[in-house]
Design a protein around this motif. Sequence first.
Motif, PDB file in Angstrom:
ATOM      1  N   MET A 146       0.853  -1.147   0.000  1.00 29.48           N
ATOM      2  CA  MET A 146       0.000   0.000   0.000  1.00 29.48           C
ATOM      3  C   MET A 146       0.909   1.221   0.000  1.00 29.48           C
ATOM      4  O   MET A 146       1.823   1.330   0.811  1.00 29.48           O
ATOM      5  N   LEU A 147       0.665   2.127  -0.966  1.00 25.15           N
ATOM      6  CA  LEU A 147       1.454   3.355  -1.050  1.00 25.15           C
ATOM      7  C   LEU A 147       0.529   4.569  -1.026  1.00 25.15           C
ATOM      8  O   LEU A 147      -0.617   4.491  -1.463  1.00 25.15           O
ATOM      9  N   THR A 148       1.018   5.668  -0.539  1.00 25.94           N
ATOM     10  CA  THR A 148       0.219   6.890  -0.501  1.00 25.94           C
ATOM     11  C   THR A 148       0.160   7.563  -1.863  1.00 25.94           C
ATOM     12  O   THR A 148      -0.748   8.331  -2.130  1.00 25.94           O
ATOM     13  N   LYS A 149       1.148   7.289  -2.720  1.00 24.50           N
ATOM     14  CA  LYS A 149       1.133   7.798  -4.090  1.00 24.50           C
ATOM     15  C   LYS A 149       1.843   6.805  -4.992  1.00 24.50           C
ATOM     16  O   LYS A 149       2.694   6.032  -4.541  1.00 24.50           O
ATOM     17  N   GLU A 150       1.502   6.816  -6.281  1.00 25.25           N
ATOM     18  CA  GLU A 150       2.073   5.858  -7.218  1.00 25.25           C
ATOM     19  C   GLU A 150       3.556   6.153  -7.446  1.00 25.25           C
ATOM     20  O   GLU A 150       3.936   7.298  -7.702  1.00 25.25           O
ATOM     21  N   PRO A 151       4.394   5.112  -7.350  1.00 24.55           N
ATOM     22  CA  PRO A 151       5.826   5.333  -7.572  1.00 24.55           C
ATOM     23  C   PRO A 151       6.118   5.585  -9.052  1.00 24.55           C
ATOM     24  O   PRO A 151       5.396   5.118  -9.923  1.00 24.55           O
ATOM     25  N   ARG A 152       7.185   6.331  -9.322  1.00 22.46           N
ATOM     26  CA  ARG A 152       7.577   6.612 -10.702  1.00 22.46           C
ATOM     27  C   ARG A 152       8.239   5.389 -11.330  1.00 22.46           C
ATOM     28  O   ARG A 152       8.906   4.624 -10.658  1.00 22.46           O
ATOM     29  N   ALA A 153       8.041   5.246 -12.632  1.00 28.23           N
ATOM     30  CA  ALA A 153       8.698   4.209 -13.444  1.00 28.23           C
ATOM     31  C   ALA A 153       8.586   2.826 -12.826  1.00 28.23           C
ATOM     32  O   ALA A 153       9.548   2.075 -12.758  1.00 28.23           O
ATOM     33  N   LEU A 154       7.383   2.479 -12.396  1.00 35.14           N
ATOM     34  CA  LEU A 154       7.165   1.178 -11.755  1.00 35.14           C
ATOM     35  C   LEU A 154       7.468   0.015 -12.697  1.00 35.14           C
ATOM     36  O   LEU A 154       7.876  -1.051 -12.262  1.00 35.14           O
ATOM     37  N   GLU A 155       7.299   0.241 -14.001  1.00 38.19           N
ATOM     38  CA  GLU A 155       7.525  -0.833 -14.979  1.00 38.19           C
ATOM     39  C   GLU A 155       9.007  -1.101 -15.243  1.00 38.19           C
ATOM     40  O   GLU A 155       9.358  -2.077 -15.875  1.00 38.19           O
ATOM     41  N   ILE A 156       9.894  -0.244 -14.742  1.00 37.80           N
ATOM     42  CA  ILE A 156      11.339  -0.427 -14.937  1.00 37.80           C
ATOM     43  C   ILE A 156      11.941  -0.963 -13.632  1.00 37.80           C
ATOM     44  O   ILE A 156      12.086  -0.222 -12.663  1.00 37.80           O
ATOM     45  N   PRO A 157      12.266  -2.266 -13.589  1.00 38.57           N
ATOM     46  CA  PRO A 157      12.739  -2.868 -12.331  1.00 38.57           C
ATOM     47  C   PRO A 157      14.004  -2.232 -11.757  1.00 38.57           C
ATOM     48  O   PRO A 157      14.202  -2.223 -10.553  1.00 38.57           O
ATOM     49  N   THR A 158      14.882  -1.709 -12.598  1.00 39.96           N
ATOM     50  CA  THR A 158      16.139  -1.155 -12.106  1.00 39.96           C
ATOM     51  C   THR A 158      16.050   0.322 -11.735  1.00 39.96           C
ATOM     52  O   THR A 158      17.029   0.896 -11.256  1.00 39.96           O
ATOM     53  N   PHE A 159      14.889   0.949 -11.938  1.00 34.57           N
ATOM     54  CA  PHE A 159      14.725   2.364 -11.591  1.00 34.57           C
ATOM     55  C   PHE A 159      14.789   2.508 -10.078  1.00 34.57           C
ATOM     56  O   PHE A 159      14.104   1.780  -9.348  1.00 34.57           O
ATOM     57  N   PRO A 160      15.623   3.408  -9.551  1.00 34.22           N
ATOM     58  CA  PRO A 160      15.739   3.515  -8.095  1.00 34.22           C
ATOM     59  C   PRO A 160      14.461   4.028  -7.439  1.00 34.22           C
ATOM     60  O   PRO A 160      13.866   4.998  -7.897  1.00 34.22           O
ATOM     61  N   ARG A 161      14.035   3.367  -6.418  1.00 32.07           N
ATOM     62  CA  ARG A 161      12.846   3.771  -5.657  1.00 32.07           C
ATOM     63  C   ARG A 161      13.294   4.667  -4.512  1.00 32.07           C
ATOM     64  O   ARG A 161      14.305   4.411  -3.866  1.00 32.07           O
ATOM     65  N   THR A 162      12.539   5.694  -4.256  1.00 30.43           N
ATOM     66  CA  THR A 162      12.871   6.586  -3.147  1.00 30.43           C
ATOM     67  C   THR A 162      11.806   6.546  -2.064  1.00 30.43           C
ATOM     68  O   THR A 162      11.915   7.244  -1.070  1.00 30.43           O
ATOM     69  N   SER A 163      10.785   5.712  -2.253  1.00 28.99           N
ATOM     70  CA  SER A 163       9.712   5.627  -1.267  1.00 28.99           C
ATOM     71  C   SER A 163      10.149   4.818  -0.061  1.00 28.99           C
ATOM     72  O   SER A 163      10.675   3.719  -0.184  1.00 28.99           O
ATOM     73  N   LYS A 164       9.923   5.382   1.111  1.00 20.30           N
ATOM     74  CA  LYS A 164      10.159   4.654   2.359  1.00 20.30           C
ATOM     75  C   LYS A 164       8.851   3.954   2.698  1.00 20.30           C
ATOM     76  O   LYS A 164       7.789   4.575   2.707  1.00 20.30           O
ATOM     77  N   ILE A 165       8.920   2.669   2.950  1.00 17.64           N
ATOM     78  CA  ILE A 165       7.719   1.934   3.319  1.00 17.64           C
ATOM     79  C   ILE A 165       7.896   1.271   4.672  1.00 17.64           C
ATOM     80  O   ILE A 165       8.990   0.851   5.042  1.00 17.64           O
ATOM     81  N   ARG A 166       6.787   1.198   5.374  1.00 21.22           N
ATOM     82  CA  ARG A 166       6.776   0.553   6.685  1.00 21.22           C
ATOM     83  C   ARG A 166       6.784  -0.942   6.479  1.00 21.22           C
ATOM     84  O   ARG A 166       6.081  -1.480   5.623  1.00 21.22           O
ATOM     85  N   VAL A 167       7.626  -1.610   7.220  1.00 22.53           N
ATOM     86  CA  VAL A 167       7.640  -3.066   7.252  1.00 22.53           C
ATOM     87  C   VAL A 167       7.529  -3.490   8.707  1.00 22.53           C
ATOM     88  O   VAL A 167       7.910  -2.744   9.610  1.00 22.53           O
ATOM     89  N   PRO A 168       6.995  -4.685   8.961  1.00 18.55           N
ATOM     90  CA  PRO A 168       7.006  -5.181  10.341  1.00 18.55           C
ATOM     91  C   PRO A 168       8.454  -5.326  10.810  1.00 18.55           C
ATOM     92  O   PRO A 168       9.353  -5.521   9.993  1.00 18.55           O
ATOM     93  N   PRO A 169       8.698  -5.226  12.094  1.00 20.63           N
ATOM     94  CA  PRO A 169      10.073  -5.367  12.589  1.00 20.63           C
ATOM     95  C   PRO A 169      10.537  -6.829  12.546  1.00 20.63           C
ATOM     96  O   PRO A 169      10.886  -7.431  13.549  1.00 20.63           O
ATOM     97  N   ILE A 170      10.514  -7.388  11.335  1.00 18.27           N
ATOM     98  CA  ILE A 170      10.939  -8.766  11.073  1.00 18.27           C
ATOM     99  C   ILE A 170      11.890  -8.714   9.882  1.00 18.27           C
ATOM    100  O   ILE A 170      11.577  -8.098   8.857  1.00 18.27           O
ATOM    101  N   LYS A 171      13.041  -9.323   9.989  1.00 24.23           N
ATOM    102  CA  LYS A 171      14.090  -9.214   8.973  1.00 24.23           C
ATOM    103  C   LYS A 171      13.619  -9.644   7.585  1.00 24.23           C
ATOM    104  O   LYS A 171      13.989  -9.031   6.587  1.00 24.23           O
ATOM    105  N   SER A 172      12.793 -10.688   7.478  1.00 26.39           N
ATOM    106  CA  SER A 172      12.366 -11.167   6.158  1.00 26.39           C
ATOM    107  C   SER A 172      11.549 -10.107   5.413  1.00 26.39           C
ATOM    108  O   SER A 172      11.670  -9.977   4.193  1.00 26.39           O
TER     109      SER A 172
END
Length: 78
Positions: A1-27
């Motif tokens: 779930m993102l608050t806004k659509e990331p740029r160039a989502l179709e390009i796998p190597t495009f650097p993402r700058t979005s910080k996303i919350r993850v559970p405090p679990i390493k996986s």
Amino acid sequence: MLTKEPRALEIPTFPRTSKIRVPPIKSFEVTAQALGFLATPIPWADTFTAMQSGIVNGAIGGGAEGYFANFGTSRSTT
């Protein structure tokens, strides 16, 4: 779930700058990093506030039911 659509989502190597919350679990942290996002371990209870204040731009690891129950459209009980 993102608050806004990331740029160039179709390009796998495009650097993402979005910080996303993850559970405090390493996986989850490793998965988010493998998808190209900046992983930020935050407890579930703080996710809504972190998204409102801009600390993170999205979240993974809550599941569809968790997202709908906590972030879904408000419903009338009448």
